[in-house]
Design a protein around this motif. Structure first.
Motif, PDB file in Angstrom:
ATOM      1  N   ALA A  77      38.980  33.132  28.538  1.00 30.85           N
ATOM      2  CA  ALA A  77      38.934  33.494  29.951  1.00 30.85           C
ATOM      3  C   ALA A  77      37.845  32.723  30.679  1.00 30.85           C
ATOM      4  CB  ALA A  77      38.685  34.989  30.094  1.00 30.85           C
ATOM      5  N   VAL A 132      39.520  37.039  37.976  1.00 31.98           N
ATOM      6  CA  VAL A 132      40.920  36.617  37.974  1.00 31.98           C
ATOM      7  C   VAL A 132      41.789  37.852  38.186  1.00 31.98           C
ATOM      8  CG1 VAL A 132      42.804  35.592  36.631  1.00 31.98           C
ATOM      9  CG2 VAL A 132      40.467  34.689  36.392  1.00 31.98           C
ATOM     10  N   THR A 133      42.769  37.718  39.058  1.00 34.70           N
ATOM     11  CA  THR A 133      43.790  38.741  39.234  1.00 34.70           C
ATOM     12  C   THR A 133      45.147  38.090  39.046  1.00 34.70           C
ATOM     13  OG1 THR A 133      42.431  39.956  40.845  1.00 34.70           O
ATOM     14  CG2 THR A 133      44.803  40.449  40.792  1.00 34.70           C
ATOM     15  N   ALA A 138      47.198  37.887  31.755  1.00 32.17           N
ATOM     16  CA  ALA A 138      46.296  39.004  32.009  1.00 32.17           C
ATOM     17  C   ALA A 138      45.681  39.514  30.704  1.00 32.17           C
ATOM     18  CB  ALA A 138      47.038  40.123  32.733  1.00 32.17           C
ATOM     19  N   TRP A 142      43.135  36.921  29.139  1.00 40.19           N
ATOM     20  CA  TRP A 142      41.888  36.794  29.884  1.00 40.19           C
ATOM     21  C   TRP A 142      41.261  38.140  30.229  1.00 40.19           C
ATOM     22  CZ3 TRP A 142      42.789  32.369  34.008  1.00 40.19           C
ATOM     23  CH2 TRP A 142      42.942  31.140  33.328  1.00 40.19           C
ATOM     24  N   ALA A 146      42.203  40.141  32.366  1.00 41.66           N
ATOM     25  CA  ALA A 146      42.152  40.046  33.826  1.00 41.66           C
ATOM     26  C   ALA A 146      42.850  41.237  34.463  1.00 41.66           C
ATOM     27  CB  ALA A 146      42.820  38.751  34.296  1.00 41.66           C
TER      28      ALA A 146
END
Length: 266
Positions: A202, A207-208, A227, A230, A232
């Protein structure tokens, strides 16, 4: 699994063929409006080819920072002129928005497009001070995710990245080697792995990962893979498909725009 069908969006979205001409018309209207107001700078080169340029849309007053939106199209089609109106939400919130286009496969490889987007971010960053928020759709989601990885951007630019928000991204390119599109991509095992953000650690920034709840299963998978890899934030928006999931970028009050500009918003 028939991978060509799995990664096809057009047959599964009502009136899919109507979206590109509507996007182009809305984008042209928005560009004309901002040009007339003196708030658009068009065709700013960042590379040596005709397509390596970006448009910059400016708010009233000093920008709070820079957003960069990278368009999709499976690295095979489209151009920045289809997407200008998706700058409307951030611009209305006081942010500048850069929208690059890039060379397309098979003229270049995906790894070359990644380097082009890194250069576009750097050149745009020279024109607008402050934090930088990156977002992109589909293949563009892949490209902005790549920007978060170590070594992609020089330290002074990377240090300004405040948020990366990939929308319906392709995060693991290895399945695409089993599609007919790979005739144009020419992905090898090594390149597919190297270009897959989900296979990397990551990045050290928020982050989204954003995706529509009515997207094809493989796009739900691709978003989830990134997701999870990471750790996220992961937003699945009910009722939105691959083409209308970006519509909220036009609305300054939308949850998508709020989240892009404020990564810790809920």
């Amino acid at each position: 699994m028939d991978l060509d069908d799995a990664y096809a969006n057009m047959p599964y979205i009502p009136d899919a063929n109507g979206y590109p001409p509507r996007w182009a018309a809305s984008a042209a209207d928005y560009r004309d409006k901002l040009v007339d107001a003196g708030h658009a700078r068009l065709d700013i080169p960042y590379g040596d080819t005709k397509r390596t340029a970006f448009d910059l849309f400016l708010p009233k007053g000093k920008p709070q920072g820079l957003c960069v939106f990278v368009h999709g199209g499976y690295w095979l089609k489209f151009h920045r002129i289809f997407w200008s109106h998706f700058a409307a939400g951030p611009v209305a919130r006081g942010w500048a928005v850069a929208m690059p286009s890039y060379d397309l496969c098979p003229d270049v490889r995906i790894s070359e497009i990644t380097r082009q987007i890194a250069q576009a971010v750097c050149v745009a960053a020279e024109r607008v001070a402050g934090p930088i928020m990156l977002t992109g759709h589909s293949a563009g989601g892949h490209l902005v995710a790549r920007m978060g990885l170590a070594g992609m951007l020089p330290a002074p630019v990377a240090g300004r990245i405040g948020h990366i928000l990939p929308i319906s991204p392709v995060s693991d390119l290895r399945p695409l080697m089993g599609t007919a599109m790979n005739t144009d991509f020419r992905l090898t095992d090594d390149e597919a792995a190297a270009e897959s953000p989900a296979l990397y650690p990551a990045p050290n920034m928020p982050v989204t990962v954003w995706v529509g709840g009515d997207e094809r299963p493989v796009f739900l998978d691709q978003a989830r893979w990134l997701a999870e890899a990471w750790n996220a934030a992961h937003v699945v928006v009910p009722g939105q498909h691959h083409f209308d999931v970006i519509e909220p970028l036009r609305d300054p009050q939308s949850l998508l725009v709020e989240r892009l500009l404020n990564p810790h918003a809920r």
